[in-house]
Design a protein around this motif. Structure first.
Motif, PDB file in Angstrom:
ATOM      1  N   ARG A 214       0.877  -1.173   0.000  1.00 31.31           N
ATOM      2  CA  ARG A 214       0.000   0.000   0.000  1.00 31.31           C
ATOM      3  C   ARG A 214       0.910   1.217   0.000  1.00 31.31           C
ATOM      4  NH1 ARG A 214      -3.881  -0.591   4.456  1.00 31.31           N
ATOM      5  NH2 ARG A 214      -5.272  -1.507   2.915  1.00 31.31           N
ATOM      6  N   TYR A 215       0.659   2.126  -0.955  1.00 33.52           N
ATOM      7  CA  TYR A 215       1.566   3.274  -1.081  1.00 33.52           C
ATOM      8  C   TYR A 215       1.435   4.257   0.086  1.00 33.52           C
ATOM      9  CZ  TYR A 215       3.232   2.115  -5.788  1.00 33.52           C
ATOM     10  OH  TYR A 215       3.837   1.520  -6.858  1.00 33.52           O
ATOM     11  N   GLY A 216       0.313   4.246   0.763  1.00 38.11           N
ATOM     12  CA  GLY A 216       0.145   5.159   1.895  1.00 38.11           C
ATOM     13  C   GLY A 216      -1.301   5.162   2.341  1.00 38.11           C
TER      14      GLY A 216
ATOM     15  N   ALA B  84      -4.054   5.442  -0.141  1.00 36.97           N
ATOM     16  CA  ALA B  84      -3.396   5.395  -1.453  1.00 36.97           C
ATOM     17  C   ALA B  84      -3.607   4.022  -2.081  1.00 36.97           C
ATOM     18  CB  ALA B  84      -1.914   5.694  -1.310  1.00 36.97           C
ATOM     19  N   PHE B  85      -3.122   3.875  -3.303  1.00 35.09           N
ATOM     20  CA  PHE B  85      -3.323   2.636  -4.046  1.00 35.09           C
ATOM     21  C   PHE B  85      -2.807   1.412  -3.278  1.00 35.09           C
ATOM     22  CE2 PHE B  85      -1.977  -0.633  -6.998  1.00 35.09           C
ATOM     23  CZ  PHE B  85      -3.108  -0.775  -7.771  1.00 35.09           C
ATOM     24  N   SER B  86      -3.591   0.338  -3.303  1.00 34.32           N
ATOM     25  CA  SER B  86      -3.178  -0.923  -2.680  1.00 34.32           C
ATOM     26  C   SER B  86      -3.180  -2.033  -3.708  1.00 34.32           C
ATOM     27  CB  SER B  86      -4.143  -1.346  -1.573  1.00 34.32           C
ATOM     28  OG  SER B  86      -4.362  -0.282  -0.697  1.00 34.32           O
TER      29      SER B  86
ATOM     30  N   GLY C  76      -5.414  -6.896 -17.911  1.00 32.55           N
ATOM     31  CA  GLY C  76      -6.179  -6.003 -17.052  1.00 32.55           C
ATOM     32  C   GLY C  76      -5.955  -4.561 -17.440  1.00 32.55           C
ATOM     33  N   PRO C  77      -6.714  -3.661 -16.838  1.00 31.95           N
ATOM     34  CA  PRO C  77      -6.656  -2.259 -17.235  1.00 31.95           C
ATOM     35  C   PRO C  77      -5.387  -1.552 -16.763  1.00 31.95           C
ATOM     36  CG  PRO C  77      -8.166  -2.547 -15.397  1.00 31.95           C
ATOM     37  CD  PRO C  77      -7.729  -3.919 -15.802  1.00 31.95           C
ATOM     38  N   ASN C  78      -5.170  -0.348 -17.264  1.00 34.29           N
ATOM     39  CA  ASN C  78      -4.097   0.501 -16.763  1.00 34.29           C
ATOM     40  C   ASN C  78      -4.456   0.999 -15.369  1.00 34.29           C
ATOM     41  OD1 ASN C  78      -2.304   0.424 -18.968  1.00 34.29           O
ATOM     42  ND2 ASN C  78      -3.534   1.928 -20.073  1.00 34.29           N
ATOM     43  N   GLY C  79      -3.424   1.284 -14.581  1.00 33.74           N
ATOM     44  CA  GLY C  79      -3.634   1.850 -13.248  1.00 33.74           C
ATOM     45  C   GLY C  79      -4.063   0.830 -12.213  1.00 33.74           C
ATOM     46  N   ILE C  80      -3.884  -0.466 -12.524  1.00 33.98           N
ATOM     47  CA  ILE C  80      -4.380  -1.514 -11.638  1.00 33.98           C
ATOM     48  C   ILE C  80      -3.238  -2.131 -10.824  1.00 33.98           C
ATOM     49  CG2 ILE C  80      -4.208  -3.574 -13.127  1.00 33.98           C
ATOM     50  CD1 ILE C  80      -7.462  -2.469 -11.491  1.00 33.98           C
ATOM     51  N   GLY C  81      -2.006  -1.642 -11.059  1.00 35.51           N
ATOM     52  CA  GLY C  81      -0.889  -2.090 -10.215  1.00 35.51           C
ATOM     53  C   GLY C  81       0.108  -3.012 -10.897  1.00 35.51           C
ATOM     54  N   LYS C  82       0.039  -3.104 -12.227  1.00 32.53           N
ATOM     55  CA  LYS C  82       0.944  -4.026 -12.922  1.00 32.53           C
ATOM     56  C   LYS C  82       2.397  -3.593 -12.765  1.00 32.53           C
ATOM     57  CE  LYS C  82      -1.140  -3.424 -16.851  1.00 32.53           C
ATOM     58  NZ  LYS C  82      -2.204  -2.447 -16.559  1.00 32.53           N
ATOM     59  N   SER C  83       2.664  -2.296 -12.965  1.00 29.36           N
ATOM     60  CA  SER C  83       4.046  -1.826 -12.823  1.00 29.36           C
ATOM     61  C   SER C  83       4.520  -1.934 -11.380  1.00 29.36           C
ATOM     62  CB  SER C  83       4.177  -0.381 -13.286  1.00 29.36           C
ATOM     63  OG  SER C  83       3.761  -0.267 -14.617  1.00 29.36           O
ATOM     64  N   THR C  84       3.617  -1.698 -10.455  1.00 26.46           N
ATOM     65  CA  THR C  84       3.959  -1.843  -9.039  1.00 26.46           C
ATOM     66  C   THR C  84       4.399  -3.281  -8.759  1.00 26.46           C
ATOM     67  OG1 THR C  84       2.330  -0.155  -8.467  1.00 26.46           O
ATOM     68  CG2 THR C  84       3.042  -1.600  -6.687  1.00 26.46           C
ATOM     69  N   ALA C  85       3.637  -4.240  -9.285  1.00 31.61           N
ATOM     70  CA  ALA C  85       3.977  -5.651  -9.085  1.00 31.61           C
ATOM     71  C   ALA C  85       5.346  -5.962  -9.672  1.00 31.61           C
ATOM     72  CB  ALA C  85       2.907  -6.539  -9.725  1.00 31.61           C
TER      73      ALA C  85
ATOM     74  N   PRO D  89      -9.080   1.016 -10.905  1.00 28.69           N
ATOM     75  CA  PRO D  89      -7.825   1.675 -11.262  1.00 28.69           C
ATOM     76  C   PRO D  89      -7.579   2.916 -10.404  1.00 28.69           C
ATOM     77  CG  PRO D  89      -8.970   0.998 -13.248  1.00 28.69           C
ATOM     78  CD  PRO D  89      -9.894   0.716 -12.093  1.00 28.69           C
ATOM     79  N   GLY D  90      -6.385   3.022  -9.890  1.00 28.15           N
ATOM     80  CA  GLY D  90      -6.027   4.157  -9.052  1.00 28.15           C
ATOM     81  C   GLY D  90      -6.344   3.956  -7.582  1.00 28.15           C
ATOM     82  N   ALA D  91      -7.228   3.013  -7.267  1.00 27.59           N
ATOM     83  CA  ALA D  91      -7.617   2.788  -5.878  1.00 27.59           C
ATOM     84  C   ALA D  91      -7.046   1.472  -5.350  1.00 27.59           C
ATOM     85  CB  ALA D  91      -9.131   2.792  -5.733  1.00 27.59           C
TER      86      ALA D  91
HETATM   87  P1  ADP Z   1      -0.350  -0.105 -14.025  1.00 29.78           P
HETATM   88  O1  ADP Z   1       1.051  -0.537 -14.303  1.00 29.78           O
HETATM   89  O2  ADP Z   1      -1.312  -1.243 -13.909  1.00 29.78           O
HETATM   90  O3  ADP Z   1      -0.846   0.933 -14.990  1.00 29.78           O
HETATM   91  P2  ADP Z   1       0.817   1.112 -11.646  1.00 29.78           P
HETATM   92  O4  ADP Z   1       1.383  -0.008 -10.847  1.00 29.78           O
HETATM   93  O5  ADP Z   1       1.761   1.929 -12.440  1.00 29.78           O
HETATM   94  O6  ADP Z   1      -0.379   0.568 -12.579  1.00 29.78           O
HETATM   95  O7  ADP Z   1       0.042   2.099 -10.701  1.00 29.78           O
HETATM   96  C1  ADP Z   1      -1.075   1.670  -9.906  1.00 29.78           C
HETATM   97  C2  ADP Z   1      -1.548   2.850  -9.054  1.00 29.78           C
HETATM   98  O8  ADP Z   1      -0.562   3.156  -8.075  1.00 29.78           O
HETATM   99  C3  ADP Z   1      -1.770   4.122  -9.846  1.00 29.78           C
HETATM  100  O9  ADP Z   1      -2.960   4.716  -9.404  1.00 29.78           O
HETATM  101  C4  ADP Z   1      -0.597   4.993  -9.479  1.00 29.78           C
HETATM  102  O10 ADP Z   1      -0.959   6.348  -9.508  1.00 29.78           O
HETATM  103  C5  ADP Z   1      -0.273   4.535  -8.072  1.00 29.78           C
HETATM  104  N1  ADP Z   1       1.154   4.706  -7.761  1.00 29.78           N
HETATM  105  C6  ADP Z   1       2.191   4.279  -8.506  1.00 29.78           C
HETATM  106  N2  ADP Z   1       3.361   4.598  -7.920  1.00 29.78           N
HETATM  107  C7  ADP Z   1       3.050   5.251  -6.773  1.00 29.78           C
HETATM  108  C8  ADP Z   1       3.814   5.839  -5.722  1.00 29.78           C
HETATM  109  N3  ADP Z   1       5.151   5.803  -5.715  1.00 29.78           N
HETATM  110  N4  ADP Z   1       3.138   6.438  -4.722  1.00 29.78           N
HETATM  111  C9  ADP Z   1       1.788   6.469  -4.710  1.00 29.78           C
HETATM  112  N5  ADP Z   1       1.003   5.938  -5.665  1.00 29.78           N
HETATM  113  C10 ADP Z   1       1.619   5.333  -6.679  1.00 29.78           C
END
Ligand code: ADP
Ligand code: ADP
Ligand code: MG
Length: 542
Positions: free
Chosen positions: A30-32, A35-37, A54-63, A238-240
């Motif tokens: 969880r970013y905060g 914030a996004f989880s 899956g859609p954009n903004g769903i956490g793929k890059s985070t993973a 997305p975003g949440a």
């Molecule tokens: P995807 O790759 O599926 O498009 P991301 O993993 O890039 O999604 O982002 C998922 C959500 O996490 C987005 O809403 C993004 O704004 C949020 N997010 C990404 N990085 C951070 C961060 N460092 N701090 C807070 N929120 C973040």
């Protein structure tokens, strides 16, 4: 409420019918506060290609940042992150245990292809050769350059490459590296179907060499199907928050996604299913012609690209799909029809009012989305306009943003809305799927199809996403020739004949998924592939 929050949902979340098991547990990260989880992680497997749908903004890059060891997941405890040992504890006994241990010990090397290749020229100053020369860690670069047809642009500046060339260079740069874990964030944008299939085969071959794991995010479902051994579906808001499911077979993952219902998770992710026509393609009953165009020729100068178009008819109230490789003259044809370009041969005068969405959307003036769209149509904001345009194109959340601040996908949706909102006889959309994620593609396809049906509108669509084309088009206009040299367009024809002509040029056949009727690309030289080629049935096989 969806069950995450005790009080009122701060995210305006979608209605969740069943609370998935994942959401009852703590998130991976969880970013905060508020914030996004992220819930769940994809599982890289050696020797395999794993997909995420899956859609954009769903956490793929985070993973992926977590799997690459760049981000230490906090298990939802953002105030006091517990560190890698706690993460390893949490994953003990799961399929990710060994992988996470290696990440903790810094033993995983990662090669990555970024999502937005358009950004590369801003970060790299030099030509293609210079960009690629440091990447050749496996001694495979020459072969990649050859198979991806990069040779003609080796000495060209990175800032001079077209979108499709940039995409192939970025893919080569990633795959030339020697890594344990490769992450490709979309491989198809700007590529035509032949190039998409080539990239998919190269990625597969690299995985099959042995101990490397590949993870791919992709929104072209036909290519995702061809590419992957297994698939995670990502859903949520997305975003949440985002949930990454356990791995599914590719077939089940895509089928469940299209059905809008995840079986194992017992989870509805969309109100209705998306269906494909099983045997015969759509037939057009009405045959009134909107416009008859003559045989035309157009060249950009001596020794430059030339296009020859056979005479043809665009029918009233049809969706005419336009297919063919990159650089074959599709956009040139669109400009001829739109009256933006005059043919060298063939008189073509038309008083048709054409609404045109170009392939590359340029936005130069700063203006709010709502101001821009209300300047196009008096209908703006009416319940009819909201139902037909704003809702399916998901515009409500970006209405107050400035055009210049929009992401690629947002800009695309606004451009489609602007085109369809015009008062015109013919709506011409050049590559509407570009930059849209899979959910947005489905919604945009529906919006365009529905608009054609309810408004009695005539629509022409150029696109490389074959599922989108199948769902959208009544007839097809097929281009062939030699890209960048000469192109030829035959007459518009029925979907079956058109798909056959187009796919025969590409040497690709499709079979039908037994359960859903969804088209799937056959393995080259498989029994079905050979049989269908013999019968001349490349797409709508019985
Ligand atoms: P995807 O790759 O599926 O498009 P991301 O993993 O890039 O999604 O982002 C998922 C959500 O996490 C987005 O809403 C993004 O704004 C949020 N997010 C990404 N990085 C951070 C961060 N460092 N701090 C807070 N929120 C973040
Ligand atoms: P497609 O839409 O099928 O990708 P285009 O119609 O955009 O193809 O382009 C066909 C060919 O014509 C390409 O090789 C392109 O570089 C070239 N071309 C397009 N516009 C011009 C122009 N204004 N001047 C010279 N060449 C052009
Ligand atoms: Mg084009």
């Amino acid at each position: 409420t969806c069950g995450i929050c005790v009080e009122k949902c701060p995210f305006d979340a979608i209605e969740i019918i069943n609370l998935p098991q994942e959401l009852q547990d703590e998130p991976v990260h969880r970013y905060g506060e508020n914030a996004f989880s992220l819930y769940g992680l994809p599982i890289p497997i050696e020797g395999q290609v794993t997909g995420i749908l899956g859609p954009n903004g769903i956490g793929k890059s985070t993973a992926v940042k977590i799997l690459a060891g760049e981000l230490t997941p906090n298990l939802g405890q953002h105030e006091e992150p517990p560190g890698w040992d706690a993460v390893l504890d949490a994953y003990r006994g799961t399929e990710l245990q060994d992988y996470i241990r290696e990440v903790r010990d810094g033993e995983v090397s990662v090669a990555r292809k970024p999502q937005y290749v358009d950004q590369i020229p801003k970060q790299f100053d030099g030509n293609t050769r210079e960009l690629l020369e440091h990447t050749d860690e496996r001694g495979a670069l020459d072969e990649l350059v050859e198979r991806l047809s990069i040779s003609p642009v080796m000495d060209q500046g990175i800032d001079e490459l077209s979108g499709g060339e940039l995409q192939r260079v970025a893919i080569a740069a990633c795959l030339a590296r020697d890594a344990d874990f490769y992450f490709l964030d979309e491989i198809t944008p700007y590529l035509d179907i032949g190039q998409r299939v080539t990239v998919a085969r190269i990625v597969r071959e690299l995985a099959e060499e042995g101990d490397r794991s590949m993870l791919v995010v992709e929104h072209d479902l036909a290519i995702l199907d061809l590419l992957c051994d297994n698939l995670h579906v990502a859903y949520g808001e997305p975003g949440a928050y985002g949930v990454i499911t356990s791995p599914k077979s590719v077939r089940n993952g895509i089928n469940e996604y299209l059905a809008g219902y995840l079986d194992n998770e017992n989870m509805r992710i969309r109100p209705e299913a998306i269906g494909f026509e099983q045997h015969a393609p759509r037939t057009v009953s009405r045959a009134d012609s909107l416009v008859e165009y003559p045989a035309m020729e157009k060249s950009y100068g001596e020794d430059a690209f030339s296009l020859a178009v056979e005479r043809g008819t665009i029918r009233e109230e049809e969706v005419l799909g336009i297919v063919g490789p990159n650089g074959i003259g599709k956009s040139t044809f669109a400009k001829l029809v739109a009256g933006k370009l005059a043919p060298d041969e063939g008189e073509f005068e038309t008083d048709l009012e054409v609404a045109y969405k170009p392939q590359y959307i340029e936005i130069d003036q700063p203006m709010r989305v709502d101001v821009f769209l209300s300047s196009i149509t008096d209908d703006f904001g009416s319940s009819h306009w909201n139902t037909e345009i704003a809702k399916p194109l998901q515009l409500s959340r970006i209405m107050e943003q400035n055009l210049v601040d929009l992401s690629g996908g947002e800009r695309q949706r606004v451009a489609i809305a602007a085109c369809l909102s015009k008062d015109a006889d013919l709506f011409l959309l050049d590559e509407p799927s570009a930059h849209l994620d899979v959910e947005q593609r489905v919604l945009a396809t529906r919006a365009i199809r529905r608009y054609a049906e309810t408004q009695d509108a005539t629509v022409m669509v150029i696109d490389h996403d074959i599922y989108m084309m199948d769902l959208l088009a009544d007839r097809l206009l097929v281009f062939d020739g030699e890209p960048a040299h000469h192109g030829h367009a035959s007459q518009p024809q029925g979907m079956r004949e058109g798909m056959n002509e187009f796919l025969a040029n590409l040497d690709v056949t499709f079979r039908r998924d037994e359960r859903t009727g969804r088209p799937r690309i056959n393995k080259p030289d498989s029994q079905l592939d050979r049989q269908q080629k013999k019968q001349g049935e490349y797409y709508y096989a019985p």
